[in-house]
Design a protein around this motif. Structure first.
Motif, PDB file in Angstrom:
ATOM      1  N   THR A  31       0.833  -1.197   0.000  1.00 56.12           N
ATOM      2  CA  THR A  31       0.000   0.000   0.000  1.00 56.12           C
ATOM      3  C   THR A  31       0.870   1.251   0.000  1.00 56.12           C
ATOM      4  OG1 THR A  31      -1.647  -1.208   1.259  1.00 56.12           O
ATOM      5  CG2 THR A  31      -1.883   1.167   1.193  1.00 56.12           C
ATOM      6  N   GLU A  32       1.864   1.278   0.875  1.00 57.75           N
ATOM      7  CA  GLU A  32       2.757   2.428   0.975  1.00 57.75           C
ATOM      8  C   GLU A  32       4.143   2.008   0.512  1.00 57.75           C
ATOM      9  OE1 GLU A  32       1.714   5.499   1.907  1.00 57.75           O
ATOM     10  OE2 GLU A  32      -0.311   4.755   2.300  1.00 57.75           O
ATOM     11  N   LEU A  33       4.708   2.766  -0.390  1.00 58.39           N
ATOM     12  CA  LEU A  33       6.065   2.509  -0.882  1.00 58.39           C
ATOM     13  C   LEU A  33       6.894   3.761  -0.597  1.00 58.39           C
ATOM     14  CD1 LEU A  33       5.059   0.854  -4.236  1.00 58.39           C
ATOM     15  CD2 LEU A  33       6.095  -0.287  -2.290  1.00 58.39           C
ATOM     16  N   GLY A  34       7.606   3.718   0.505  1.00 58.40           N
ATOM     17  CA  GLY A  34       8.348   4.906   0.917  1.00 58.40           C
ATOM     18  C   GLY A  34       7.357   5.994   1.289  1.00 58.40           C
ATOM     19  N   GLU A  35       7.506   7.146   0.682  1.00 58.83           N
ATOM     20  CA  GLU A  35       6.603   8.265   0.956  1.00 58.83           C
ATOM     21  C   GLU A  35       5.390   8.256   0.028  1.00 58.83           C
ATOM     22  OE1 GLU A  35       8.813  11.901   0.809  1.00 58.83           O
ATOM     23  OE2 GLU A  35      10.288  11.193   2.243  1.00 58.83           O
ATOM     24  N   ASP A  36       5.371   7.371  -0.960  1.00 57.65           N
ATOM     25  CA  ASP A  36       4.308   7.356  -1.961  1.00 57.65           C
ATOM     26  C   ASP A  36       3.228   6.340  -1.632  1.00 57.65           C
ATOM     27  OD1 ASP A  36       5.446   9.282  -3.752  1.00 57.65           O
ATOM     28  OD2 ASP A  36       6.914   7.759  -4.327  1.00 57.65           O
ATOM     29  N   ASN A  37       2.010   6.656  -2.028  1.00 53.95           N
ATOM     30  CA  ASN A  37       0.890   5.733  -1.942  1.00 53.95           C
ATOM     31  C   ASN A  37       0.683   5.160  -3.338  1.00 53.95           C
ATOM     32  OD1 ASN A  37      -2.108   5.137  -2.424  1.00 53.95           O
ATOM     33  ND2 ASN A  37      -1.957   5.193  -0.185  1.00 53.95           N
ATOM     34  N   TYR A  38       0.703   3.845  -3.458  1.00 56.72           N
ATOM     35  CA  TYR A  38       0.640   3.165  -4.757  1.00 56.72           C
ATOM     36  C   TYR A  38      -0.617   3.561  -5.539  1.00 56.72           C
ATOM     37  CZ  TYR A  38       1.429  -0.574  -8.128  1.00 56.72           C
ATOM     38  OH  TYR A  38       1.687  -1.276  -9.272  1.00 56.72           O
ATOM     39  N   LEU A  39      -1.782   3.483  -4.887  1.00 55.17           N
ATOM     40  CA  LEU A  39      -3.038   3.813  -5.579  1.00 55.17           C
ATOM     41  C   LEU A  39      -3.060   5.258  -6.057  1.00 55.17           C
ATOM     42  CD1 LEU A  39      -5.674   1.985  -3.361  1.00 55.17           C
ATOM     43  CD2 LEU A  39      -4.969   1.385  -5.682  1.00 55.17           C
ATOM     44  N   ASP A  40      -2.582   6.161  -5.219  1.00 56.43           N
ATOM     45  CA  ASP A  40      -2.541   7.569  -5.620  1.00 56.43           C
ATOM     46  C   ASP A  40      -1.642   7.762  -6.833  1.00 56.43           C
ATOM     47  OD1 ASP A  40      -4.243   8.239  -3.559  1.00 56.43           O
ATOM     48  OD2 ASP A  40      -2.648   8.967  -2.238  1.00 56.43           O
ATOM     49  N   PHE A  41      -0.495   7.089  -6.836  1.00 53.36           N
ATOM     50  CA  PHE A  41       0.434   7.245  -7.957  1.00 53.36           C
ATOM     51  C   PHE A  41      -0.198   6.758  -9.255  1.00 53.36           C
ATOM     52  CE2 PHE A  41       3.808   6.043 -10.858  1.00 53.36           C
ATOM     53  CZ  PHE A  41       4.613   7.161 -10.822  1.00 53.36           C
ATOM     54  N   VAL A  42      -0.794   5.558  -9.227  1.00 55.64           N
ATOM     55  CA  VAL A  42      -1.407   5.007 -10.444  1.00 55.64           C
ATOM     56  C   VAL A  42      -2.582   5.885 -10.886  1.00 55.64           C
ATOM     57  CG1 VAL A  42      -2.582   3.024 -11.475  1.00 55.64           C
ATOM     58  CG2 VAL A  42      -0.701   2.653  -9.884  1.00 55.64           C
ATOM     59  N   GLY A  43      -3.425   6.244  -9.956  1.00 52.11           N
ATOM     60  CA  GLY A  43      -4.613   7.040 -10.290  1.00 52.11           C
ATOM     61  C   GLY A  43      -4.307   8.432 -10.797  1.00 52.11           C
ATOM     62  N   ASN A  44      -3.177   8.976 -10.391  1.00 52.58           N
ATOM     63  CA  ASN A  44      -2.821  10.339 -10.799  1.00 52.58           C
ATOM     64  C   ASN A  44      -1.826  10.382 -11.955  1.00 52.58           C
ATOM     65  OD1 ASN A  44      -4.460  11.612  -8.860  1.00 52.58           O
ATOM     66  ND2 ASN A  44      -2.919  11.255  -7.300  1.00 52.58           N
ATOM     67  N   LEU A  45      -1.423   9.225 -12.471  1.00 54.76           N
ATOM     68  CA  LEU A  45      -0.473   9.198 -13.578  1.00 54.76           C
ATOM     69  C   LEU A  45      -1.113   9.850 -14.801  1.00 54.76           C
ATOM     70  CD1 LEU A  45       2.354   8.212 -14.352  1.00 54.76           C
ATOM     71  CD2 LEU A  45       1.301   6.112 -15.178  1.00 54.76           C
ATOM     72  N   ALA A  46      -0.415  10.765 -15.399  1.00 52.45           N
ATOM     73  CA  ALA A  46      -0.959  11.501 -16.541  1.00 52.45           C
ATOM     74  C   ALA A  46       0.136  11.701 -17.582  1.00 52.45           C
ATOM     75  CB  ALA A  46      -1.500  12.853 -16.083  1.00 52.45           C
ATOM     76  N   VAL A  47      -0.299  11.969 -18.797  1.00 49.16           N
ATOM     77  CA  VAL A  47       0.628  12.263 -19.879  1.00 49.16           C
ATOM     78  C   VAL A  47       0.496  13.752 -20.199  1.00 49.16           C
ATOM     79  CG1 VAL A  47      -1.027  11.613 -21.680  1.00 49.16           C
ATOM     80  CG2 VAL A  47       1.402  11.581 -22.183  1.00 49.16           C
ATOM     81  N   ALA A  48       1.629  14.401 -20.390  1.00 53.01           N
ATOM     82  CA  ALA A  48       1.628  15.827 -20.721  1.00 53.01           C
ATOM     83  C   ALA A  48       1.687  15.983 -22.237  1.00 53.01           C
ATOM     84  CB  ALA A  48       2.819  16.514 -20.072  1.00 53.01           C
ATOM     85  N   GLN A  49       0.880  16.914 -22.743  1.00 52.93           N
ATOM     86  CA  GLN A  49       0.867  17.175 -24.181  1.00 52.93           C
ATOM     87  C   GLN A  49       0.876  18.678 -24.422  1.00 52.93           C
ATOM     88  OE1 GLN A  49      -2.596  15.157 -25.649  1.00 52.93           O
ATOM     89  NE2 GLN A  49      -1.570  13.202 -25.699  1.00 52.93           N
TER      90      GLN A  49
END
Length: 136
Positions: A31-49
């Motif tokens: 669930t927690e990887l260091g300071e990051d939350n796995y679900l938050d990271f995946v859910g907020n992953l975005a591509v910049a254009q």
């Protein structure tokens, strides 16, 4: 992961890159990887254009389908599914054009459905009128 020496963030980015739109990303992870939350990271992953006005806009890559805590281990884990968005990787103009096409297709489908319903009613009405009355 420190144990496997893999960059988990890069692994998720790579999954977002190689999955086809609508492709599923299944995972079981801490669930927690260091300071990051796995679900938050995946859910907020975005591509910049880059947009026409030279502004950079970020578009999400994944949509959450669902997840659940896995509590049969000592270290809290999460298991879940995300789906790559159908419009992932499209520019703003391409997104607007795709949305307009979806709306036009929906309108055409509804129009055809109404036409078919009216035709069916007329056929049923005509069939009833053709049948002779049964005398007793």
């Amino acid at each position: 992961h420190q144990v496997s020496r893999l960059d988990w963030r890069q692994s998720i980015r790579e999954a977002g890159r190689v999955l086809k739109p609508g492709g599923r990303f299944l995972f079981v992870e801490k669930t927690e990887l260091g300071e990051d939350n796995y679900l938050d990271f995946v859910g907020n992953l975005a591509v910049a254009q880059q947009q026409e006005d030279d502004e950079e806009e970020r578009f999400p890559i994944f949509e959450s389908v669902g997840w659940d805590d896995v509590d049969f281990v000592l270290i809290p884990h999460v298991a879940g599914v995300f789906i790559k968005r159908i419009d992932a990787g499209l520019t703003r103009q391409e997104r607007l054009a795709a949305e307009k096409k979806r709306e036009q297709d929906l309108l055409a489908e509804r129009s055809l459905s109404v036409f078919e319903q009216r035709r069916k009613r007329k056929k049923n009405k005509d069939t009833k009128e053709e049948k002779p009355a049964v005398k007793k």
